[in-house]
Enzyme design. Structure first.
Site, mmCIF file in Angstrom:
data_model
loop_
_atom_site.group_PDB
_atom_site.id
_atom_site.type_symbol
_atom_site.label_atom_id
_atom_site.label_comp_id
_atom_site.label_asym_id
_atom_site.label_seq_id
_atom_site.Cartn_x
_atom_site.Cartn_y
_atom_site.Cartn_z
ATOM 1 N N GLU A 84 0.827 -1.212 0.000
ATOM 2 C CA GLU A 84 0.000 0.000 0.000
ATOM 3 C C GLU A 84 0.862 1.264 0.000
ATOM 4 O O GLU A 84 0.495 2.273 -0.583
ATOM 5 C CB GLU A 84 -0.937 -0.017 1.210
ATOM 6 N N THR A 93 -11.053 8.552 -13.202
ATOM 7 C CA THR A 93 -10.089 7.973 -12.258
ATOM 8 C C THR A 93 -10.491 6.572 -11.815
ATOM 9 O O THR A 93 -9.742 5.896 -11.124
ATOM 10 C CB THR A 93 -9.871 8.908 -11.054
HETATM 11 C C1 DMJ Z 1 -10.155 3.828 -7.253
HETATM 12 O O1 DMJ Z 1 -11.422 3.925 -6.719
HETATM 13 C C2 DMJ Z 1 -9.784 5.060 -8.018
HETATM 14 O O2 DMJ Z 1 -8.710 4.784 -8.830
HETATM 15 C C3 DMJ Z 1 -9.438 6.213 -7.135
HETATM 16 O O3 DMJ Z 1 -9.008 7.334 -7.857
HETATM 17 C C4 DMJ Z 1 -8.365 5.823 -6.180
HETATM 18 N N1 DMJ Z 1 -8.548 4.565 -5.558
HETATM 19 C C5 DMJ Z 1 -9.194 3.469 -6.183
HETATM 20 C C6 DMJ Z 1 -8.298 2.350 -6.634
HETATM 21 O O4 DMJ Z 1 -7.161 2.147 -5.941
#
Ligand code: DMJ
Length: 633
Positions: free
Chosen positions: A503, A614
């Site tokens: 992580e 994202t």
């Molecule tokens: C996802 O939900 C998206 O990529 C977000 O921007 C960050 N975290 C998670 C995946 O790790």
């Protein structure tokens, strides 16, 4: 002092004072100056909604946000629903909402490729929708129509590509990833359909508390991946669930950010890929439910919203966010989806909300050019000077460069903000370890924390994507930086026993690219490293990125695949890891989609046509010159 009163039949009191002509002239000049000053001062006084109701168009203080019946009962004096002019910070000019509308008009002056000429004869996207907030009865307006066929014609490539796979090995790898997706979906469907995630060890569903009563996060997140992989039957199963069981009338605390990136993003992408109206209407309905979160003094939304309460007091900040602040990566990750909500609905309010966020961010002073992660939605000032390109900051930067790309490179404001931010990040945060690994540290009021989160590993891909469009010298510089960061993230995987990354990993006390704390050793099926491999592959065609992606596939199969799905693991540094019993929805939305794309031809979801939100949901580039298509092909 008592002023002499004008008597009937008598000359005015300046004359009565026996003034000469030049003196009279000076006196009148003084008087008119005084009047102008008094009137102008009203505009400089602290905001008063009563004053604005008198002097500004009604729309500035009343509801312009929603055309839904759910909001029509809201009294405008209680709940301003457009960028809250009545609640703007003191230093904001009352002309700001007008400038915003002008900006929206200018932005849309070139007709969008996606818009039917019949539906918007004047061209600007927001001219017609602006009526939404004028109080004109809805029935009197022609219904807005988004021309899906015209949008499809604007694409440079078929969405699922048209070039046959040349290489049987690559195709076999692609098919393996497709099988993993089917396995993940089938198990979710069997044990958890309608819940948010699958618990693959206990074979049941997980609901959690991120989505405020919404269900089916995995269904909505998986839709576009199923479609792209041509898992037709599974896609129909997911679509049927959305049609029949996806309930938006829910109560509970939802993360504005998560609902936006997963649900709105997933539904928008599914609509653009398939043209199925159900996805569009659900996205728009849900989008309207998010609008009350923006009712803050600055228009910067709070992080948590109750989707069931559209009346008052329905949004608040996370308890853990310092001093009631809003989070950069949350309010800064709405732009792409909200522009598309406006594009599809014809309602400018969504675009207005995110353009206002940008306005606040442009105005606030940036320490060393950096954007801290916590901002007060009340004052519009930073609350804490913590800067990170990983968690809390990450996707804000991503959305700047993608806003520019999605606008067909017309949104130069976004590009400039991105370029400036990246320059500051490079100057203050980018470091090289003793062993020669480039990483991006975190910044706490000037002190560096030599740590990189897994989340920050998306930045290799982002920097490559931004570099692709710079000048030659800068382009090479940023491509090198992107490659170095992606290499470091790969090292964080390669140095673990499972070949999956932790992580967070650190560069201190002799450690390089490894977790040093027990609490940072887990892997929850995150996509960011693979995401960077895809961009690097598409932009360089260096085969090592495909090799690295294949290492991830093998590690997932070995350590994360269990009897009923895929699970995260608690420690990447042991070859017999324990599982966390959670198949995250982003595993289907992102990790598997990016792995699949890594082994596809470049014209599958081509970067010419799509930007990925994202959560890896593809949203189309707004090609305005789509007539040039003939010469491109
Ligand atoms: C996802 O939900 C998206 O990529 C977000 O921007 C960050 N975290 C998670 C995946 O790790």
């Amino acid at each position: 002092m008592v002023l002499p009163r004008k008597l009937p039949g008598m000359p005015g009191w300046p004359a009565a004072l026996g003034l000469r002509l030049p003196q009279k002239f000076l006196f009148l000049l003084f008087l008119s100056g005084l009047l102008t000053l008094c009137f102008g001062a009203l505009f400089l006084l602290p905001d008063s909604s009563r004053f604005k109701r008198l002097f500004l168009p009604r729309r500035a203080t009343s509801s312009s946000s929603s055309s839904s019946s759910s909001s029509s009962s809201t009294r405008d004096t209680e709940l301003p629903r457009s960028p809250p002019a009545a609640a703007e910070p003191r230093h904001a000019s009352p002309a700001a909402p007008r400038r915003l509308r002008e900006k929206l008009r200018a932005r849309n002056a070139a007709p969008a490729a996606h818009t039917a000429p019949a539906s918007r004869p004047q061209g600007p996207d927001v001219e017609r929708p602006a009526e939404v907030g004028t109080g004109a009865p809805r029935e009197s307006r022609a219904p807005f129509h988004f021309d899906y066929e015209r949008f499809r014609q604007s694409l440079r490539h078929p969405v699922r590509g048209e070039r046959p796979d040349q290489d049987p090995d690559t195709r076999a790898r692609k098919m393996k990833i497709k099988e993993m997706m089917k396995f993940a979906w089938d198990n979710y469907k069997q044990y958890a359909l309608g819940k948010n995630e699958l618990r693959p060890l206990t074979k049941n569903g997980h609901i959690g508390n991120m989505f405020g009563g919404l269900r089916g996060a995995t269904v909505v997140d998986a839709l576009d991946t199923l479609y792209i992989m041509e898992l037709e039957e599974e896609f129909q199963e997911a679509k049927t669930w959305v049609e029949k069981s996806f309930d938006l009338n829910v109560n509970g605390e939802a993360s504005l950010f998560e609902v936006n990136i997963r649900y709105i993003g997933g539904l928008l992408a599914a609509y653009y890929l398939t043209g199925e109206e159900v996805f569009k209407s659900k996205a728009l309905e849900l989008g309207e439910k998010l609008l009350p979160a923006f009712n803050t003094p600055t228009g910067i939304p709070r992080g948590v919203i109750n989707l069931g309460r559209q009346d008052t007091g329905m949004s608040w900040s996370w308890g853990w966010a310092s001093a009631g602040s809003s989070i950069l990566a949350e309010f800064g990750t709405l732009h792409l989806e909200f522009l598309h909500l406006t594009e599809l609905s014809g309602n400018p309010v969504f675009a207005e909300k995110v353009l206002n966020i940008r306005k606040v961010l442009k105005r606030v002073e940036k320490p060393q050019g950096l954007y801290p992660n916590f901002l007060s939605p009340v004052t519009g000032n930073w609350v804490q000077h913590h800067v990170s390109i990983g968690g809390l900051g990450d996707s804000f930067y991503e959305y700047l460069i993608k806003s520019w790309l999605m606008s067909d490179k017309k949104d130069s404001e976004a590009k400039k903000m991105y370029d400036d931010a990246l320059e500051a990040i490079e100057k203050h945060l980018v470091k090289k370890s003793a062993g020669g690994l480039t990483y991006i540290a975190e910044w706490r009021g000037g002190i560096l924390d030599h740590k990189m989160g897994h989340l920050a590993c998306f930045s290799g891909g982002m920097i490559a994507l931004g570099a692709e469009h710079g000048g030659e010298e800068r382009k090479q510089h940023y491509m090198d930086l992107a490659a170095e960061i992606t290499n470091t993230c790969h090292e964080s995987y390669a140095r673990s026993d499972t070949k999956l990354g932790p992580e967070a990993f650190r560069f201190d006390a002799g450690t390089e690219a490894m977790a040093t704390r027990l609490s940072e050793r887990y892997y929850i099926l995150r996509p960011e490293v693979v995401e960077s491999y895809v961009y690097m592959w598409r932009l360089t065609h260096d085969v090592k990125y495909r090799q690295w992606g294949w290492e991830v596939v093998k590690a997932l199969e070995k350590h994360c695949r269990v009897e009923a799905g895929f699970s995260g693991i608690r420690d990447v540094y042991t070859t017999v890891p324990t599982h966390d019993n959670m198949q995250q929805s982003f595993f289907l939305a992102e990790t598997l989609k990016y792995l699949y794309l890594l082994f596809c031809e470049d014209d599958v979801l081509s970067l010419d046509d799509w930007v990925f939100n994202t959560e890896a949901h593809p949203l189309p580039v707004n090609h305005s010159n789509f007539k040039a298509k003939a010469s491109v092909q």
